[in-house]
Motif scaffolding. Structure first.
Motif, PDB file in Angstrom:
ATOM      1  N   THR A   1      -3.231  45.466 -18.711  1.00 57.92           N
ATOM      2  CA  THR A   1      -1.920  45.538 -19.365  1.00 57.92           C
ATOM      3  C   THR A   1      -0.857  44.831 -18.530  1.00 57.92           C
ATOM      4  O   THR A   1      -0.024  44.085 -19.058  1.00 57.92           O
ATOM      5  CB  THR A   1      -1.520  47.007 -19.597  1.00 57.92           C
ATOM      6  N   LEU A   2      -0.896  45.051 -17.223  1.00 56.39           N
ATOM      7  CA  LEU A   2       0.058  44.398 -16.326  1.00 56.39           C
ATOM      8  C   LEU A   2      -0.115  42.888 -16.348  1.00 56.39           C
ATOM      9  O   LEU A   2       0.861  42.133 -16.426  1.00 56.39           O
ATOM     10  CB  LEU A   2      -0.120  44.932 -14.904  1.00 56.39           C
ATOM     11  N   ARG A   3      -1.364  42.443 -16.307  1.00 56.37           N
ATOM     12  CA  ARG A   3      -1.631  41.000 -16.310  1.00 56.37           C
ATOM     13  C   ARG A   3      -1.133  40.351 -17.595  1.00 56.37           C
ATOM     14  O   ARG A   3      -0.556  39.261 -17.567  1.00 56.37           O
ATOM     15  CB  ARG A   3      -3.137  40.764 -16.134  1.00 56.37           C
ATOM     16  N   GLU A   4      -1.339  41.039 -18.733  1.00 57.06           N
ATOM     17  CA  GLU A   4      -0.875  40.499 -20.007  1.00 57.06           C
ATOM     18  C   GLU A   4       0.649  40.432 -20.064  1.00 57.06           C
ATOM     19  O   GLU A   4       1.218  39.481 -20.605  1.00 57.06           O
ATOM     20  CB  GLU A   4      -1.411  41.345 -21.165  1.00 57.06           C
ATOM     21  N   SER A   5       1.314  41.438 -19.510  1.00 55.99           N
ATOM     22  CA  SER A   5       2.780  41.431 -19.510  1.00 55.99           C
ATOM     23  C   SER A   5       3.318  40.329 -18.609  1.00 55.99           C
ATOM     24  O   SER A   5       4.313  39.664 -18.933  1.00 55.99           O
ATOM     25  CB  SER A   5       3.329  42.789 -19.073  1.00 55.99           C
ATOM     26  N   LEU A   6       2.648  40.085 -17.480  1.00 56.50           N
ATOM     27  CA  LEU A   6       3.055  38.993 -16.591  1.00 56.50           C
ATOM     28  C   LEU A   6       2.827  37.639 -17.266  1.00 56.50           C
ATOM     29  O   LEU A   6       3.629  36.722 -17.131  1.00 56.50           O
ATOM     30  CB  LEU A   6       2.287  39.060 -15.268  1.00 56.50           C
ATOM     31  N   LYS A   7       1.725  37.549 -17.990  1.00 52.97           N
ATOM     32  CA  LYS A   7       1.435  36.309 -18.725  1.00 52.97           C
ATOM     33  C   LYS A   7       2.528  36.041 -19.752  1.00 52.97           C
ATOM     34  O   LYS A   7       2.991  34.908 -19.923  1.00 52.97           O
ATOM     35  CB  LYS A   7       0.080  36.423 -19.424  1.00 52.97           C
ATOM     36  N   ALA A   8       2.960  37.112 -20.436  1.00 51.32           N
ATOM     37  CA  ALA A   8       4.036  36.964 -21.423  1.00 51.32           C
ATOM     38  C   ALA A   8       5.319  36.498 -20.760  1.00 51.32           C
ATOM     39  O   ALA A   8       6.047  35.662 -21.295  1.00 51.32           O
ATOM     40  CB  ALA A   8       4.267  38.293 -22.143  1.00 51.32           C
ATOM     41  N   LEU A   9       5.597  37.028 -19.571  1.00 44.48           N
ATOM     42  CA  LEU A   9       6.804  36.615 -18.853  1.00 44.48           C
ATOM     43  C   LEU A   9       6.753  35.144 -18.480  1.00 44.48           C
ATOM     44  O   LEU A   9       7.742  34.436 -18.552  1.00 44.48           O
ATOM     45  CB  LEU A   9       6.980  37.467 -17.596  1.00 44.48           C
ATOM     46  N   THR A  10       5.592  34.662 -18.039  1.00 42.65           N
ATOM     47  CA  THR A  10       5.483  33.274 -17.603  1.00 42.65           C
ATOM     48  C   THR A  10       5.532  32.310 -18.781  1.00 42.65           C
ATOM     49  O   THR A  10       5.740  31.122 -18.591  1.00 42.65           O
ATOM     50  CB  THR A  10       4.185  33.037 -16.808  1.00 42.65           C
ATOM     51  N   PHE A  11       5.337  32.803 -20.004  1.00 43.02           N
ATOM     52  CA  PHE A  11       5.367  31.941 -21.187  1.00 43.02           C
ATOM     53  C   PHE A  11       6.658  32.103 -21.989  1.00 43.02           C
ATOM     54  O   PHE A  11       6.835  31.452 -23.005  1.00 43.02           O
ATOM     55  CB  PHE A  11       4.171  32.273 -22.101  1.00 43.02           C
ATOM     56  N   THR A  12       7.569  32.978 -21.534  1.00 44.94           N
ATOM     57  CA  THR A  12       8.747  33.323 -22.332  1.00 44.94           C
ATOM     58  C   THR A  12      10.035  32.993 -21.590  1.00 44.94           C
ATOM     59  O   THR A  12      10.162  33.257 -20.396  1.00 44.94           O
ATOM     60  CB  THR A  12       8.730  34.826 -22.677  1.00 44.94           C
ATOM     61  N   ASP A  13      10.980  32.398 -22.316  1.00 43.98           N
ATOM     62  CA  ASP A  13      12.307  32.133 -21.765  1.00 43.98           C
ATOM     63  C   ASP A  13      13.093  33.441 -21.755  1.00 43.98           C
ATOM     64  O   ASP A  13      13.251  34.089 -22.796  1.00 43.98           O
ATOM     65  CB  ASP A  13      13.023  31.092 -22.634  1.00 43.98           C
ATOM     66  N   GLU A  14      13.579  33.835 -20.597  1.00 41.86           N
ATOM     67  CA  GLU A  14      14.203  35.150 -20.434  1.00 41.86           C
ATOM     68  C   GLU A  14      15.461  35.302 -21.281  1.00 41.86           C
ATOM     69  O   GLU A  14      15.717  36.358 -21.857  1.00 41.86           O
ATOM     70  CB  GLU A  14      14.547  35.377 -18.961  1.00 41.86           C
ATOM     71  N   LEU A  15      16.262  34.242 -21.402  1.00 45.00           N
ATOM     72  CA  LEU A  15      17.539  34.345 -22.122  1.00 45.00           C
ATOM     73  C   LEU A  15      17.345  34.442 -23.624  1.00 45.00           C
ATOM     74  O   LEU A  15      17.895  35.327 -24.286  1.00 45.00           O
ATOM     75  CB  LEU A  15      18.429  33.143 -21.788  1.00 45.00           C
ATOM     76  N   THR A  16      16.574  33.524 -24.200  1.00 42.59           N
ATOM     77  CA  THR A  16      16.464  33.436 -25.662  1.00 42.59           C
ATOM     78  C   THR A  16      15.272  34.190 -26.237  1.00 42.59           C
ATOM     79  O   THR A  16      15.198  34.389 -27.449  1.00 42.59           O
ATOM     80  CB  THR A  16      16.339  31.959 -26.086  1.00 42.59           C
TER      81      THR A  16
END
Length: 294
Positions: free
Chosen positions: A128-143
């Motif tokens: 679960t942690l790895r998937e959430s980190l993966k989402a962070l690395t693929f997602t623009d934080e602002l938009t």
């Protein structure tokens, strides 16, 4: 408060061991809902029909053995964490499965209710942690759109899919005009609002299945999936209409202005994402030049 049961697929050919492991998982901290398969032949249809939070599998089964067991499970359920159960003599092989993507392994001689629940819980939490980190690395934080890394990775995957299905798609490159002026005049907080409003306009114009991204400071990119070649201009015009309607509300002291370039991926004449972006970029800057001349 009642906890949601964690769905687990247990693959073990020895019926006594299987019953014991099921008992451990059902009554331990996992409170698991366990489905049992005694072979890979039984397991694979279950994986195609159901979603499990965890797979626990012996490495040696009657119809498959060793690393092949792990590889076939991984291929059938790439997004599900796997824990391998091993014989004491197979520890080196078990370590290889971990190096190739298994979450953990547990020698059968060391299985207790406590150890099986602990390893299972840890495997799910790490995944679960790895998937959430993966989402962070693929997602623009602002938009909250995909970032450049996510856009490139997903677009390359979609090119492969478009070639197999013989379906074309449109690439849109979109530049938010005058962002520097908004930042200089009204402050960077207002500039951020302009970027977020642009993202909202893109989400309104395109579909959830499209790949909508912010790939740079003021630059956005969209892959519009399964849109006929001759209809790309309709999406562009509709987006401009959305922006025009928002500007008419005068909600902010600044106005949105977008320069847009498009390129079409034709599966009968395939090209790379880099060449496609270059074509769209040329059209976008021609559009921007028109805006400056007005």
């Amino acid at each position: 408060m009642r906890r949601n049961k964690i769905t687990i697929l247990l693959i073990e050919e020895d019926p006594e061991n299987a019953n014991l492991y099921k008992k451990f998982l059902k009554r331990g901290e996992m409170s698991g809902e366990v489905t049992h398969a005694s072979s890979l032949e039984e397991a694979l249809p279950l994986l195609s029909q159901h979603t499990f939070k965890l797979i626990i599998s012996a490495l040696f089964l009657s119809d498959c053995s060793g690393l092949e067991t792990f590889h076939r499970l991984r291929k059938a359920a790439p997004d599900t964490p796997i824990v391998i159960l091993t014989r004491p003599i197979d520890e080196e092989l078990a370590l290889k499965t971990v190096s190739q993507g298994a979450q953990d392994y547990l020698p059968k001689s060391e299985i207790t209710a406590q150890s099986l629940n602990r390893v299972s819980r840890s495997a799910i939490e790490r995944h679960t942690l790895r998937e959430s980190l993966k989402a962070l690395t693929f997602t623009d934080e602002l938009t909250k759109l995909y970032n450049r890394r996510g856009f490139i990775a997903l677009t390359k995957q979609h090119i492969d899919l478009a070639l197999r299905q013989k379906h074309g798609f449109h690439l849109f490159l979109i530049d938010l005009d005058h962002l520097k002026g908004i930042n200089d005049t009204f402050g960077h907080l207002e500039g951020d609002k302009a970027l977020v409003k642009t993202a909202e306009s893109l989400n309104k114009n395109f579909r959830i299945s499209d790949i909508i991204s912010r790939i740079g400071g003021d630059e956005f990119a969209v892959i519009a999936i399964n849109v006929p070649h001759q209809k790309g201009h309709l999406l562009k015009n509709h987006l401009l209409e959305i922006v025009k309607e928002w500007n008419a509300t005068k909600e902010q002291p600044w106005q949105l202005s977008l320069s847009i370039g498009t390129a079409y991926f034709d599966p009968s004449q395939p090209t790379t994402i880099e060449k496609l972006m270059k074509l769209a970029d040329q059209e976008m800057y021609a559009d921007k030049k028109i805006h400056h001349e007005k």
